[in-house]
Motif scaffolding. Structure first.
Motif, PDB file in Angstrom:
ATOM      1  N   LEU A   1      49.680 -37.509  29.983  1.00 56.59           N
ATOM      2  CA  LEU A   1      51.019 -36.932  30.125  1.00 56.59           C
ATOM      3  C   LEU A   1      51.087 -35.540  29.496  1.00 56.59           C
ATOM      4  O   LEU A   1      51.653 -34.613  30.080  1.00 56.59           O
TER       5      LEU A   1
ATOM      6  N   TRP B   1      49.102 -33.135  31.687  1.00 51.85           N
ATOM      7  CA  TRP B   1      49.854 -32.794  32.905  1.00 51.85           C
ATOM      8  C   TRP B   1      50.923 -31.750  32.585  1.00 51.85           C
ATOM      9  O   TRP B   1      51.063 -30.762  33.310  1.00 51.85           O
TER      10      TRP B   1
ATOM     11  N   LYS C   1      53.015 -33.527  39.591  1.00 49.33           N
ATOM     12  CA  LYS C   1      52.519 -34.854  39.213  1.00 49.33           C
ATOM     13  C   LYS C   1      51.498 -35.350  40.236  1.00 49.33           C
ATOM     14  O   LYS C   1      50.445 -35.879  39.875  1.00 49.33           O
TER      15      LYS C   1
ATOM     16  N   TYR D   1      48.154 -33.441  39.896  1.00 47.92           N
ATOM     17  CA  TYR D   1      47.449 -33.854  38.680  1.00 47.92           C
ATOM     18  C   TYR D   1      46.809 -35.228  38.874  1.00 47.92           C
ATOM     19  O   TYR D   1      45.648 -35.444  38.517  1.00 47.92           O
ATOM     20  N   CYS D   2      47.567 -36.161  39.452  1.00 50.09           N
ATOM     21  CA  CYS D   2      47.038 -37.513  39.669  1.00 50.09           C
ATOM     22  C   CYS D   2      45.845 -37.504  40.609  1.00 50.09           C
ATOM     23  O   CYS D   2      44.862 -38.215  40.386  1.00 50.09           O
TER      24      CYS D   2
ATOM     25  N   PHE E   1      51.474 -43.383  37.107  1.00 56.34           N
ATOM     26  CA  PHE E   1      51.802 -42.187  36.340  1.00 56.34           C
ATOM     27  C   PHE E   1      53.316 -42.097  36.108  1.00 56.34           C
ATOM     28  O   PHE E   1      53.767 -41.817  35.001  1.00 56.34           O
ATOM     29  N   TYR E   2      54.105 -42.357  37.149  1.00 59.39           N
ATOM     30  CA  TYR E   2      55.566 -42.356  37.000  1.00 59.39           C
ATOM     31  C   TYR E   2      56.021 -43.442  36.023  1.00 59.39           C
ATOM     32  O   TYR E   2      56.949 -43.241  35.253  1.00 59.39           O
TER      33      TYR E   2
ATOM     34  N   LEU F   1      55.419 -42.153  32.588  1.00 59.13           N
ATOM     35  CA  LEU F   1      56.398 -41.116  32.280  1.00 59.13           C
ATOM     36  C   LEU F   1      57.753 -41.738  31.948  1.00 59.13           C
ATOM     37  O   LEU F   1      58.397 -41.361  30.970  1.00 59.13           O
TER      38      LEU F   1
END
Length: 100
Positions: free
Chosen positions: A14, A17, A24, A27-28, A38-39, A42
Motif C-alpha cells: 500500500l 503504491w 491501483k 500497480y497490481c 488490493f481494494y 485498502l
C-alpha cells in the motif's frame, strides 16, 4: 495457488503504491496482485487508521488571499496537480484522495 501476505507485506504494498503515482490497477498488474484483494487491503487499512497523509503528498500550505476571502488549504500532488479546499473540508478531501 493463493498467496497469503502478512500485515507488514500488505502495508508495504500500500505504501509503495501510494509513492508510485500509479493507478491501483496498474500497480497490481506490475506486482501480480489481485485487484479485489488490493481494494480489500485498502479498505481495511482505512478502517484501522484515521486519515493519513500518503507520503507522496507534498506538505499542504494554508493560503490567505489578499481579497479577504475565506482561508483555503492547497494540497500539491506529485503529478503537478493541486487541490484547494476549505480547512473544514480537508479531512473529506484527504479521504477521497486516498481512494484514488
Amino acid at each position: 495457488m493463493t498467496i497469503r501476505y502478512s500485515r507488514s507485506e500488505r502495508q508495504q504494498h500500500l505504501d509503495a503504491w501510494q509513492q508510485s503515482g500509479l493507478s491501483k490497477k496498474h500497480y497490481c498488474r506490475l506486482h501480480d496482485l489481485n485487484i479485489a484483494t488490493f481494494y480489500y487491503w485498502l479498505k481495511h487499512q482505512q478502517v484501522d487508521a484515521t486519515v493519513t497523509v500518503p507520503s507522496a503528498f507534498i506538505p499542504a500550505q494554508r493560503v490567505t488571499p489578499e481579497n479577504n476571502d475565506t482561508d483555503t488549504v492547497t494540497l500539491n500532488l506529485p503529478n503537478g496537480c493541486s487541490v484547494r479546499c476549505l480547512p473544514v473540508q480537508l479531512r473529506i478531501v484527504m479521504q477521497a484522495l486516498s481512494l484514488c
